[in-house]
Enzyme design. Structure first.
Site, PDB file in Angstrom:
ATOM      1  N   ASP A 105     141.896  56.343  94.241  1.00  0.00           N
ATOM      2  CA  ASP A 105     141.080  56.453  93.027  1.00  0.00           C
ATOM      3  C   ASP A 105     139.926  57.416  93.326  1.00  0.00           C
ATOM      4  O   ASP A 105     139.745  57.859  94.466  1.00  0.00           O
ATOM      5  CB  ASP A 105     140.532  55.052  92.659  1.00  0.00           C
ATOM      6  CG  ASP A 105     139.660  55.064  91.416  1.00  0.00           C
ATOM      7  OD1 ASP A 105     139.950  55.838  90.481  1.00  0.00           O
ATOM      8  OD2 ASP A 105     138.662  54.305  91.362  1.00  0.00           O
ATOM      9  N   SER A 106     139.109  57.645  92.302  1.00  0.00           N
ATOM     10  CA  SER A 106     137.912  58.460  92.499  1.00  0.00           C
ATOM     11  C   SER A 106     136.769  57.618  93.059  1.00  0.00           C
ATOM     12  O   SER A 106     135.639  58.097  93.089  1.00  0.00           O
ATOM     13  CB  SER A 106     137.472  59.044  91.152  1.00  0.00           C
ATOM     14  OG  SER A 106     137.075  57.983  90.308  1.00  0.00           O
TER      15      SER A 106
ATOM     16  N   CYS B 258     144.120  54.790  89.331  1.00  0.00           N
ATOM     17  CA  CYS B 258     143.127  55.450  88.489  1.00  0.00           C
ATOM     18  C   CYS B 258     143.852  55.900  87.232  1.00  0.00           C
ATOM     19  O   CYS B 258     144.842  56.639  87.317  1.00  0.00           O
ATOM     20  CB  CYS B 258     142.552  56.656  89.234  1.00  0.00           C
ATOM     21  SG  CYS B 258     141.529  57.731  88.213  1.00  0.00           S
TER      22      CYS B 258
ATOM     23  N   GLU C 114     130.345  52.474  89.829  1.00  0.00           N
ATOM     24  CA  GLU C 114     130.468  53.130  91.138  1.00  0.00           C
ATOM     25  C   GLU C 114     129.154  53.034  91.916  1.00  0.00           C
ATOM     26  O   GLU C 114     129.136  52.889  93.132  1.00  0.00           O
ATOM     27  CB  GLU C 114     130.836  54.613  90.915  1.00  0.00           C
ATOM     28  CG  GLU C 114     131.174  55.388  92.164  1.00  0.00           C
ATOM     29  CD  GLU C 114     132.445  54.895  92.847  1.00  0.00           C
ATOM     30  OE1 GLU C 114     133.399  54.491  92.153  1.00  0.00           O
ATOM     31  OE2 GLU C 114     132.470  54.917  94.094  1.00  0.00           O
TER      32      GLU C 114
ATOM     33  N   CYS D  96     140.561  51.725  82.556  1.00  0.00           N
ATOM     34  CA  CYS D  96     139.899  52.390  83.680  1.00  0.00           C
ATOM     35  C   CYS D  96     139.796  51.340  84.770  1.00  0.00           C
ATOM     36  O   CYS D  96     139.344  50.210  84.512  1.00  0.00           O
ATOM     37  CB  CYS D  96     138.506  52.881  83.288  1.00  0.00           C
ATOM     38  SG  CYS D  96     137.511  53.415  84.709  1.00  0.00           S
TER      39      CYS D  96
ATOM     40  N   HIS E 163     137.857  50.920  87.158  1.00  0.00           N
ATOM     41  CA  HIS E 163     136.519  50.426  87.504  1.00  0.00           C
ATOM     42  C   HIS E 163     136.138  49.195  86.664  1.00  0.00           C
ATOM     43  O   HIS E 163     135.335  48.370  87.089  1.00  0.00           O
ATOM     44  CB  HIS E 163     135.458  51.509  87.269  1.00  0.00           C
ATOM     45  CG  HIS E 163     135.357  52.533  88.365  1.00  0.00           C
ATOM     46  ND1 HIS E 163     136.345  53.443  88.634  1.00  0.00           N
ATOM     47  CD2 HIS E 163     134.366  52.769  89.266  1.00  0.00           C
ATOM     48  CE1 HIS E 163     135.967  54.206  89.646  1.00  0.00           C
ATOM     49  NE2 HIS E 163     134.764  53.815  90.052  1.00  0.00           N
TER      50      HIS E 163
HETATM   51  N1  DGL Z   1     138.738  54.619  87.954  1.00  0.00           N
HETATM   52  C1  DGL Z   1     139.050  55.776  87.185  1.00  0.00           C
HETATM   53  C2  DGL Z   1     140.041  55.470  86.074  1.00  0.00           C
HETATM   54  O1  DGL Z   1     140.754  54.488  86.130  1.00  0.00           O
HETATM   55  C3  DGL Z   1     137.933  56.593  86.587  1.00  0.00           C
HETATM   56  C4  DGL Z   1     136.651  56.777  87.242  1.00  0.00           C
HETATM   57  C5  DGL Z   1     136.055  58.147  87.079  1.00  0.00           C
HETATM   58  O2  DGL Z   1     135.715  58.588  85.955  1.00  0.00           O
HETATM   59  O3  DGL Z   1     135.952  58.792  88.123  1.00  0.00           O
HETATM   60  O4  DGL Z   1     140.145  56.229  85.143  1.00  0.00           O
END
Ligand code: DGL
Length: 272
Positions: free
Chosen positions: A18-19, A81, A159, A191, A193
């Site tokens: 993921d990011s 992600c 984050e 998402c 997160h």
């Molecule tokens: N966790 C990422 C997702 O599921 C997004 C986070 C980001 O914008 O970097 O889209």
């Protein structure tokens, strides 16, 4: 793949990426489902957030992580992600010779569960702009109403560790208000997160909405592929865990320990 090659490959770890910390919500579900698998997790928090970037940049960041995992090597990659999944899954699958699984959309569960046939999706801007959730929902059930809610700052707040303060409360409120007005009874967390805020979301929406975490559907897909390709690890020992981030070791450790027992992991900082 020959049987011997599959047996050899089955001993490799599964890559999950993921990011940033969002992918940990998927990793936690995968570890519960596959306790004997080894995992390597990559959270490219140096590049977080990705959800407001142009598609080319998003793909580039996802591909870089893919190349890192290919060198490990992994037997499979799970794109934990939604943003990477909607933008870069085809390219990742075409480039690497191991299976690459993207995030499930979660809309099937949402439609099956909804009493009102009005559902909502909360996601990053890039994911909402792709309209992939609404497309899949209308393929399954043309009559369902789908409220698409972009949440441009939410993933980055999570984050940075804002999980229950006034900053995240006011950000969340502006996204929940239109969802409440839309009459949706089911909300898909599009998402990875966002499950960090599951309890807060439930509380702030009055306790009468169901929030769906698509990690469970994703894990089912992982299971099908591991079984079909005879890639399940046959070790009887508990699987090992390698957690990698690209910056901020301390914050990464703090966020990881919310979902994974501290004795099960160490965080290392990598350069991609
Ligand atoms: N966790 C990422 C997702 O599921 C997004 C986070 C980001 O914008 O970097 O889209």
């Amino acid at each position: 793949m020959s049987k011997a090659a599959a047996t050899e490959a089955s001993k490799r770890p599964i890559g999950v990426f993921d990011s940033g910390v969002g992918g940990l919500t998927v990793l936690a579900v995968l570890r519960r489902m596959f306790p004997h698998e080894d995992f390597i997790f990559v959270g490219d928090n140096m590049n977080n957030p990705v959800g407001n970037r142009p598609k080319e940049e998003i793909s580039q960041i996802a591909m870089n992580i893919g190349h890192f995992l290919a060198k490990v090597p992994v037997k499979m990659a799970v794109v934990a992600c939604n943003t990477f999944s909607v933008v870069a899954l085809d390219e990742l699958q075409a480039t690497f010779d191991f299976p690459v699984v993207g995030m499930a959309k979660g809309v099937r569960t949402a439609i099956d569960t909804s009493q009102t046939q009005k559902i909502a999706v909360m996601a990053t801007k890039a994911t909402i702009d792709s309209h992939k959730h609404i497309e899949e929902a209308h393929e399954l059930q043309p009559a369902v109403a789908v409220w698409e809610q972009a949440c441009p700052d939410l993933a980055h707040l999570i984050e940075q560790g804002h999980l229950d303060d006034h900053i995240v409360h006011s950000s969340l409120q502006q996204y929940l208000d239109p969802i409440i007005k839309s009459g949706s009874d089911i909300v898909v967390l599009g998402c990875t997160h966002f499950p960090f805020l599951m309890d807060l979301m439930q509380h702030m929406s009055g306790g009468n909405k169901t929030f769906i975490d698509p990690a469970y559907e994703t894990a089912e897909e992982v299971k099908d592929i591991l079984e079909a390709q005879q890639l399940l690890n046959s070790q009887s020992a508990k699987g090992k865990l390698d957690i990698c981030f690209t910056k901020d070791k301390e914050l990464a450790e703090r966020m990881t320990s919310i979902l994974i027992p501290p004795e099960d992991f160490n965080v290392r900082i990598i350069t991609l």
